[in-house]
Write a protein that holds these residues in place. Structure first.
Motif, mmCIF file in Angstrom:
data_model
loop_
_atom_site.group_PDB
_atom_site.id
_atom_site.type_symbol
_atom_site.label_atom_id
_atom_site.label_comp_id
_atom_site.label_asym_id
_atom_site.label_seq_id
_atom_site.Cartn_x
_atom_site.Cartn_y
_atom_site.Cartn_z
ATOM 1 N N ALA A 116 0.829 -1.204 0.000
ATOM 2 C CA ALA A 116 0.000 0.000 0.000
ATOM 3 C C ALA A 116 0.866 1.257 0.000
ATOM 4 O O ALA A 116 0.653 2.166 -0.805
ATOM 5 N N TYR A 117 1.859 1.295 0.869
ATOM 6 C CA TYR A 117 2.675 2.502 0.985
ATOM 7 C C TYR A 117 3.703 2.608 -0.145
ATOM 8 O O TYR A 117 4.070 3.724 -0.531
ATOM 9 N N VAL A 118 4.139 1.495 -0.702
ATOM 10 C CA VAL A 118 4.979 1.563 -1.909
ATOM 11 C C VAL A 118 4.163 2.155 -3.062
ATOM 12 O O VAL A 118 4.643 3.011 -3.807
ATOM 13 N N THR A 119 2.921 1.719 -3.190
ATOM 14 C CA THR A 119 2.033 2.278 -4.211
ATOM 15 C C THR A 119 1.848 3.773 -3.990
ATOM 16 O O THR A 119 1.894 4.560 -4.938
ATOM 17 N N GLY A 120 1.641 4.186 -2.737
ATOM 18 C CA GLY A 120 1.497 5.599 -2.421
ATOM 19 C C GLY A 120 2.735 6.392 -2.778
ATOM 20 O O GLY A 120 2.649 7.495 -3.324
ATOM 21 N N GLY A 121 3.908 5.838 -2.497
ATOM 22 C CA GLY A 121 5.161 6.509 -2.830
ATOM 23 C C GLY A 121 5.359 6.641 -4.330
ATOM 24 O O GLY A 121 5.741 7.710 -4.837
ATOM 25 N N ILE A 122 5.077 5.575 -5.061
ATOM 26 C CA ILE A 122 5.203 5.624 -6.522
ATOM 27 C C ILE A 122 4.221 6.634 -7.101
ATOM 28 O O ILE A 122 4.573 7.442 -7.967
ATOM 29 N N ALA A 123 2.984 6.624 -6.612
ATOM 30 C CA ALA A 123 1.977 7.569 -7.096
ATOM 31 C C ALA A 123 2.413 9.003 -6.831
ATOM 32 O O ALA A 123 2.292 9.876 -7.705
ATOM 33 N N GLY A 124 2.935 9.271 -5.645
ATOM 34 C CA GLY A 124 3.378 10.618 -5.305
ATOM 35 C C GLY A 124 4.493 11.104 -6.209
ATOM 36 O O GLY A 124 4.458 12.229 -6.713
ATOM 37 N N VAL A 125 5.488 10.258 -6.441
ATOM 38 C CA VAL A 125 6.627 10.645 -7.278
ATOM 39 C C VAL A 125 6.192 10.820 -8.732
ATOM 40 O O VAL A 125 6.545 11.815 -9.382
ATOM 41 N N VAL A 126 5.412 9.881 -9.266
ATOM 42 C CA VAL A 126 4.997 9.953 -10.674
ATOM 43 C C VAL A 126 4.155 11.196 -10.931
ATOM 44 O O VAL A 126 4.400 11.949 -11.887
ATOM 45 N N VAL A 127 3.176 11.445 -10.082
ATOM 46 C CA VAL A 127 2.314 12.623 -10.286
ATOM 47 C C VAL A 127 3.119 13.908 -10.095
ATOM 48 O O VAL A 127 2.948 14.871 -10.847
ATOM 49 N N PHE A 128 4.032 13.935 -9.128
ATOM 50 C CA PHE A 128 4.885 15.104 -8.921
ATOM 51 C C PHE A 128 5.715 15.396 -10.165
ATOM 52 O O PHE A 128 5.796 16.534 -10.620
ATOM 53 N N VAL A 129 6.335 14.380 -10.724
ATOM 54 C CA VAL A 129 7.165 14.561 -11.924
ATOM 55 C C VAL A 129 6.314 15.041 -13.102
ATOM 56 O O VAL A 129 6.702 15.967 -13.822
ATOM 57 N N ILE A 130 5.142 14.443 -13.285
ATOM 58 C CA ILE A 130 4.268 14.859 -14.389
ATOM 59 C C ILE A 130 3.880 16.332 -14.233
ATOM 60 O O ILE A 130 3.981 17.118 -15.186
ATOM 61 N N PHE A 131 3.428 16.723 -13.042
ATOM 62 C CA PHE A 131 2.984 18.100 -12.847
ATOM 63 C C PHE A 131 4.139 19.085 -12.923
ATOM 64 O O PHE A 131 4.020 20.132 -13.553
ATOM 65 N N ASN A 132 5.267 18.776 -12.271
ATOM 66 C CA ASN A 132 6.369 19.733 -12.242
ATOM 67 C C ASN A 132 7.129 19.825 -13.552
ATOM 68 O O ASN A 132 7.516 20.924 -13.949
ATOM 69 N N TYR A 133 7.356 18.729 -14.221
ATOM 70 C CA TYR A 133 8.235 18.756 -15.384
ATOM 71 C C TYR A 133 7.503 18.683 -16.719
ATOM 72 O O TYR A 133 7.930 19.304 -17.688
ATOM 73 N N ALA A 134 6.401 17.958 -16.800
ATOM 74 C CA ALA A 134 5.665 17.884 -18.062
ATOM 75 C C ALA A 134 4.662 19.029 -18.183
ATOM 76 O O ALA A 134 4.534 19.641 -19.240
ATOM 77 N N LEU A 135 3.942 19.321 -17.101
ATOM 78 C CA LEU A 135 2.914 20.363 -17.145
ATOM 79 C C LEU A 135 3.411 21.716 -16.635
ATOM 80 O O LEU A 135 2.727 22.724 -16.776
ATOM 81 N N HIS A 136 4.584 21.742 -16.022
ATOM 82 C CA HIS A 136 5.186 22.956 -15.461
ATOM 83 C C HIS A 136 4.269 23.632 -14.446
ATOM 84 O O HIS A 136 4.137 24.842 -14.415
ATOM 85 N N LEU A 137 3.610 22.816 -13.625
ATOM 86 C CA LEU A 137 2.785 23.296 -12.524
ATOM 87 C C LEU A 137 3.444 22.842 -11.229
ATOM 88 O O LEU A 137 3.521 21.650 -10.953
ATOM 89 N N ALA A 138 3.948 23.789 -10.469
ATOM 90 C CA ALA A 138 4.727 23.466 -9.276
ATOM 91 C C ALA A 138 3.845 22.907 -8.163
ATOM 92 O O ALA A 138 2.787 23.438 -7.871
ATOM 93 N N LEU A 139 4.301 21.823 -7.582
ATOM 94 C CA LEU A 139 3.668 21.237 -6.403
ATOM 95 C C LEU A 139 4.640 21.400 -5.241
ATOM 96 O O LEU A 139 5.858 21.372 -5.431
ATOM 97 N N PRO A 140 4.133 21.565 -4.023
ATOM 98 C CA PRO A 140 5.028 21.800 -2.881
ATOM 99 C C PRO A 140 5.873 20.572 -2.554
ATOM 100 O O PRO A 140 5.390 19.444 -2.595
ATOM 101 N N LEU A 141 7.144 20.821 -2.232
ATOM 102 C CA LEU A 141 8.041 19.739 -1.819
ATOM 103 C C LEU A 141 8.058 19.560 -0.305
ATOM 104 O O LEU A 141 8.384 18.485 0.193
#
Length: 150
Positions: A116-141
């Motif tokens: 469950a928590y590995v899935t949560g970690g992967i989801a957090g990193v993947v969505v963060f990368v998509i928003f910050n680098y592909a969509l250029h929408l900053a999410l808080p670190l």
């Protein structure tokens, strides 16, 4: 009981209006650029939620009953997890708060805690990368701000 769906539909319309109003509070983009901005996605979600809410009010399920059993308790837990998630988003950052929220929700749905928590970690990193680098929408670190690349 069609009454249950109608109550839920009205509550969801209130949420859709609040969500749409919240999107209007985003600052104007630099240079007054028009088109897709940070408010576009929340506007879209508010409209979809509003339409779905109207459907619940107009065409409720005739055999619907409130889930007062274990399902009802799990729904309350899910709402509480999402409230805590929004409170932790700024101080912990997107990745850590998403790890905790998605991990907890997956665990409550029957996954083993590690998966469950590995899935949560992967989801957090993947969505963060998509928003910050592909969509250029900053999410808080948050606590992970040391990873910030300037």
């Amino acid at each position: 009981m069609t009454f249950n769906d109608r109550i839920f539909g009205v509550l969801l319309i209130v949420l859709a209006v609040a969500y749409g109003w919240g999107a209007t509070q985003f600052p104007e983009p630099f240079g007054g650029a028009e088109g897709v901005g940070p408010e576009t996605f929340p506007y879209l979600l508010a409209v979809v939620l509003g339409v779905a809410s109207l459907y619940l009010i107009v065409r409720p399920d005739p055999d619907n009953a409130w889930p007062w059993s274990r399902t009802g308790i799990e729904m309350v837990i899910a709402v509480l997890v999402l409230i805590v998630y929004t409170a932790l988003l700024q101080p912990l950052g997107f990745i850590l708060s998403t790890l905790l929220a998605v991990g907890t929700l997956c665990w409550r749905m029957g996954a083993t805690p590690i998966r469950a928590y590995v899935t949560g970690g992967i989801a957090g990193v993947v969505v963060f990368v998509i928003f910050n680098y592909a969509l250029h929408l900053a999410l808080p670190l948050g606590l992970l701000s040391f990873l910030e690349v300037n």
